[in-house]
Design a protein around this motif. Structure first.
Motif, PDB file in Angstrom:
ATOM      1  N   LYS A  42     -16.652  69.255  19.951  1.00 52.67           N
ATOM      2  CA  LYS A  42     -16.668  70.131  21.117  1.00 52.67           C
ATOM      3  C   LYS A  42     -15.714  71.317  20.987  1.00 52.67           C
ATOM      4  CE  LYS A  42     -19.403  67.274  23.333  1.00 52.67           C
ATOM      5  NZ  LYS A  42     -20.813  67.612  23.604  1.00 52.67           N
ATOM      6  N   ALA A  43     -15.138  71.519  19.816  1.00 53.09           N
ATOM      7  CA  ALA A  43     -14.141  72.579  19.645  1.00 53.09           C
ATOM      8  C   ALA A  43     -14.742  73.942  19.948  1.00 53.09           C
ATOM      9  CB  ALA A  43     -13.592  72.551  18.220  1.00 53.09           C
ATOM     10  N   GLY A  44     -13.952  74.794  20.638  1.00 52.22           N
ATOM     11  CA  GLY A  44     -14.397  76.149  20.949  1.00 52.22           C
ATOM     12  C   GLY A  44     -13.925  77.133  19.904  1.00 52.22           C
ATOM     13  N   PHE A  45     -13.756  78.377  20.335  1.00 53.62           N
ATOM     14  CA  PHE A  45     -13.345  79.428  19.429  1.00 53.62           C
ATOM     15  C   PHE A  45     -12.051  80.044  19.951  1.00 53.62           C
ATOM     16  CE2 PHE A  45     -17.911  79.062  19.201  1.00 53.62           C
ATOM     17  CZ  PHE A  45     -18.156  79.055  17.842  1.00 53.62           C
ATOM     18  N   GLY A  46     -11.022  80.010  19.129  1.00 55.98           N
ATOM     19  CA  GLY A  46      -9.743  80.581  19.528  1.00 55.98           C
ATOM     20  C   GLY A  46      -9.577  81.998  19.019  1.00 55.98           C
ATOM     21  N   GLY A  47      -8.368  82.561  19.243  1.00 58.54           N
ATOM     22  CA  GLY A  47      -8.074  83.879  18.689  1.00 58.54           C
ATOM     23  C   GLY A  47      -8.543  85.002  19.590  1.00 58.54           C
ATOM     24  N   VAL A  48      -9.023  86.099  18.974  1.00 56.89           N
ATOM     25  CA  VAL A  48      -9.388  87.312  19.702  1.00 56.89           C
ATOM     26  C   VAL A  48     -10.601  87.072  20.577  1.00 56.89           C
ATOM     27  CG1 VAL A  48      -8.451  88.805  17.898  1.00 56.89           C
ATOM     28  CG2 VAL A  48     -10.838  88.083  17.791  1.00 56.89           C
ATOM     29  N   ASN A  49     -10.766  87.985  21.552  1.00 47.19           N
ATOM     30  CA  ASN A  49     -11.916  87.917  22.443  1.00 47.19           C
ATOM     31  C   ASN A  49     -13.180  88.289  21.667  1.00 47.19           C
ATOM     32  OD1 ASN A  49     -13.741  87.945  24.498  1.00 47.19           O
ATOM     33  ND2 ASN A  49     -12.729  89.531  25.714  1.00 47.19           N
ATOM     34  N   ARG A  50     -14.033  87.296  21.419  1.00 47.03           N
ATOM     35  CA  ARG A  50     -15.250  87.520  20.628  1.00 47.03           C
ATOM     36  C   ARG A  50     -16.298  88.327  21.386  1.00 47.03           C
ATOM     37  NH1 ARG A  50     -16.336  83.748  16.565  1.00 47.03           N
ATOM     38  NH2 ARG A  50     -18.537  83.713  17.171  1.00 47.03           N
TER      39      ARG A  50
ATOM     40  N   PRO B 281     -14.547  62.890  15.418  1.00 47.40           N
ATOM     41  CA  PRO B 281     -13.762  63.025  16.654  1.00 47.40           C
ATOM     42  C   PRO B 281     -14.445  63.965  17.648  1.00 47.40           C
ATOM     43  CG  PRO B 281     -12.357  63.244  14.716  1.00 47.40           C
ATOM     44  CD  PRO B 281     -13.772  63.244  14.219  1.00 47.40           C
ATOM     45  N   GLU B 282     -14.351  63.629  18.928  1.00 44.58           N
ATOM     46  CA  GLU B 282     -14.977  64.423  19.968  1.00 44.58           C
ATOM     47  C   GLU B 282     -14.429  65.844  19.992  1.00 44.58           C
ATOM     48  OE1 GLU B 282     -17.763  64.827  23.106  1.00 44.58           O
ATOM     49  OE2 GLU B 282     -17.432  63.294  21.581  1.00 44.58           O
ATOM     50  N   GLU B 283     -13.109  65.986  19.735  1.00 45.01           N
ATOM     51  CA  GLU B 283     -12.521  67.329  19.758  1.00 45.01           C
ATOM     52  C   GLU B 283     -13.078  68.199  18.644  1.00 45.01           C
ATOM     53  OE1 GLU B 283      -9.461  64.395  18.020  1.00 45.01           O
ATOM     54  OE2 GLU B 283     -10.848  64.519  19.711  1.00 45.01           O
ATOM     55  N   GLN B 284     -13.492  67.579  17.547  1.00 45.06           N
ATOM     56  CA  GLN B 284     -14.102  68.353  16.462  1.00 45.06           C
ATOM     57  C   GLN B 284     -15.520  68.792  16.826  1.00 45.06           C
ATOM     58  OE1 GLN B 284     -13.991  66.430  12.625  1.00 45.06           O
ATOM     59  NE2 GLN B 284     -15.456  67.860  11.724  1.00 45.06           N
TER      60      GLN B 284
ATOM     61  N   ILE C 190     -21.370  78.032  20.585  1.00 45.73           N
ATOM     62  CA  ILE C 190     -20.913  76.639  20.584  1.00 45.73           C
ATOM     63  C   ILE C 190     -22.014  75.718  20.066  1.00 45.73           C
ATOM     64  CG2 ILE C 190     -20.225  74.721  22.078  1.00 45.73           C
ATOM     65  CD1 ILE C 190     -18.753  76.748  23.829  1.00 45.73           C
ATOM     66  N   LEU C 191     -23.252  75.989  20.485  1.00 44.84           N
ATOM     67  CA  LEU C 191     -24.384  75.185  20.037  1.00 44.84           C
ATOM     68  C   LEU C 191     -24.562  75.293  18.526  1.00 44.84           C
ATOM     69  CD1 LEU C 191     -26.743  73.369  20.883  1.00 44.84           C
ATOM     70  CD2 LEU C 191     -28.120  75.437  21.191  1.00 44.84           C
ATOM     71  N   GLN C 192     -24.447  76.517  18.004  1.00 46.39           N
ATOM     72  CA  GLN C 192     -24.578  76.715  16.560  1.00 46.39           C
ATOM     73  C   GLN C 192     -23.481  75.972  15.803  1.00 46.39           C
ATOM     74  OE1 GLN C 192     -24.573  81.032  16.422  1.00 46.39           O
ATOM     75  NE2 GLN C 192     -26.793  81.113  16.156  1.00 46.39           N
ATOM     76  N   LYS C 193     -22.249  75.997  16.326  1.00 48.20           N
ATOM     77  CA  LYS C 193     -21.141  75.309  15.664  1.00 48.20           C
ATOM     78  C   LYS C 193     -21.369  73.798  15.672  1.00 48.20           C
ATOM     79  CE  LYS C 193     -16.129  74.841  15.568  1.00 48.20           C
ATOM     80  NZ  LYS C 193     -14.841  75.265  16.152  1.00 48.20           N
TER      81      LYS C 193
ATOM     82  N   VAL D 235     -21.702  71.131  12.470  1.00 49.82           N
ATOM     83  CA  VAL D 235     -20.930  69.881  12.353  1.00 49.82           C
ATOM     84  C   VAL D 235     -21.870  68.701  12.162  1.00 49.82           C
ATOM     85  CG1 VAL D 235     -19.380  68.293  13.559  1.00 49.82           C
ATOM     86  CG2 VAL D 235     -18.960  70.749  13.663  1.00 49.82           C
ATOM     87  N   GLN D 236     -22.947  68.655  12.973  1.00 44.27           N
ATOM     88  CA  GLN D 236     -23.894  67.541  12.884  1.00 44.27           C
ATOM     89  C   GLN D 236     -24.651  67.557  11.561  1.00 44.27           C
ATOM     90  OE1 GLN D 236     -24.253  64.926  15.060  1.00 44.27           O
ATOM     91  NE2 GLN D 236     -25.420  64.172  13.312  1.00 44.27           N
ATOM     92  N   SER D 237     -24.978  68.751  11.079  1.00 40.33           N
ATOM     93  CA  SER D 237     -25.687  68.870   9.804  1.00 40.33           C
ATOM     94  C   SER D 237     -24.843  68.309   8.665  1.00 40.33           C
ATOM     95  CB  SER D 237     -26.041  70.339   9.536  1.00 40.33           C
ATOM     96  OG  SER D 237     -26.675  70.488   8.279  1.00 40.33           O
ATOM     97  N   LYS D 238     -23.546  68.639   8.649  1.00 44.88           N
ATOM     98  CA  LYS D 238     -22.655  68.109   7.617  1.00 44.88           C
ATOM     99  C   LYS D 238     -22.532  66.593   7.741  1.00 44.88           C
ATOM    100  CE  LYS D 238     -19.851  72.299   7.038  1.00 44.88           C
ATOM    101  NZ  LYS D 238     -18.498  72.892   7.177  1.00 44.88           N
TER     102      LYS D 238
END
Length: 324
Positions: free
Chosen positions: A112-120, A107-110, A142-145, A149-152
């Motif tokens: 392109k997903a960002g990072f939620g929660g506290v200010n990193r 899925p595209e949302e998976q 984001i690139l690392q994430k 995903v692509q590696s998996k």
């Protein structure tokens, strides 16, 4: 030790010692201090109002800052290029690899997903270049994430490819008897007249008429599930190919394999005979998929030319009498 100074007194025609007045001495000192203070103050005003005047340390720090900004600019360009390459890989992954191996696209949302929660990036706030630092670190994260995903995904594709390779070698894909040993393709799949029972009966396979002793070959990689004498099929070999596929080889004169043995496509497993309910030497061949009998005519793409396949297709469709 201060020097003693004298002057010549013309009236007395003698030298007299010059005496300094204490008040004047203090006045000179105060004047000197005031002048120094004013000069320092004026230099400070000049320094504060002329930004081009910098200390060596400030110049070094400024050069270091400019170098850092240049490096971050180069890093952002590299990340932009890496992102473009990754997007191309993602496109091929979803539209080629995963389609070929029958896997659902990610899925595209998976992706392109960002990072939620506290200010990193809170620790990067409050600097002159905070916006540049935060934006660069955000893009890098984001690139690392996305790479993870692509590696998996590629690991999954590699596993599917290995399984697909096993499937392609396991599927029945060749004739069980070579053409040079065939007298004819005696009967095909469908309703046929049984030669002994003398009524129309579903014929679940194909009959290949060949001399007794002609070699019978495994049509795909498999494990021998059964190799024994039966009532109707006579000497019967059943191969389990996995993936829901099984093949039956009936009316054999001799076994060349035993139960539990692994065989490869094209390996000799038996010899043609006329055991069981059979009227002449031939091989009765069946293909089963998920427990259901299917037409073997669909599984000869491995060793027949287009012309040979058309001939077999026409012969198998004739409603003649089967040999078993």
């Amino acid at each position: 030790m201060s020097k003693v100074k004298y002057y010549y007194d013309s009236e007395t025609l003698s030298y007299r010692k010059i005496e300094h007045k204490k008040g004047r001495k203090w006045g000179y000192g105060l004047l000197a201090v005031t002048a120094s203070f004013l000069a320092g103050f004026l230099l400070l005003l000049v320094y504060l109002n002329l930004p081009q005047i910098e200390t060596p340390k400030e110049k070094a720090l400024k050069r270091e800052l400019q170098h850092m900004q240049l490096q971050y600019g180069v890093l952002n360009k590299k990340m932009t290029h890496a992102q473009q390459v990754l997007e191309e890989v993602q496109h091929r992954d979803d539209n080629i690899y995963r389609v070929y191996f029958e896997a659902n696209p990610i899925p595209e949302e998976q992706r392109k997903a960002g990072f939620g929660g506290v200010n990193r990036y809170k620790n990067l706030e409050g600097y002159d270049n905070s916006e540049l630092l935060i934006e660069t670190n955000k893009r890098l994260d984001i690139l690392q994430k996305q790479i993870v995903v692509q590696s998996k995904s590629l690991d999954e594709i590699a596993a599917l490819a290995k399984e697909k390779e096993k499937l392609l070698t396991a599927i029945p894909a060749i004739q069980p008897v070579k053409n040079e040993n065939l007298r004819r393709m005696a009967s095909g799949y469908g309703m046929r007249m049984h030669p002994i029972l003398k009524y129309r009966k579903m014929h679940n396979g194909m009959d290949f008429s060949a001399p007794t002793g002609s070699l019978v070959y495994a049509t795909g990689d498999a494990v021998v599930k059964r190799a024994q004498r039966t009532t109707g099929f006579g000497n019967l070999v059943i191969l389990d190919h996995g993936f829901g596929y099984e093949t039956y080889y009936a009316h054999l004169s001799k076994f060349k394999v035993k139960k539990g043995q692994k065989v490869k496509r094209g390996e000799i497993i038996a010899e043609v005979g006329s055991t069981g309910l059979s009227t002449s030497p031939h091989l009765h061949y069946e293909v089963h998929k998920n427990g259901k009998v299917v037409n073997p005519i669909n599984f000869y793409h491995g060793d027949l030319t287009a012309e040979e396949y058309d001939i077999m297709l026409n012969q198998s469709s004739l409603e003649n009498q089967s040999l078993d």
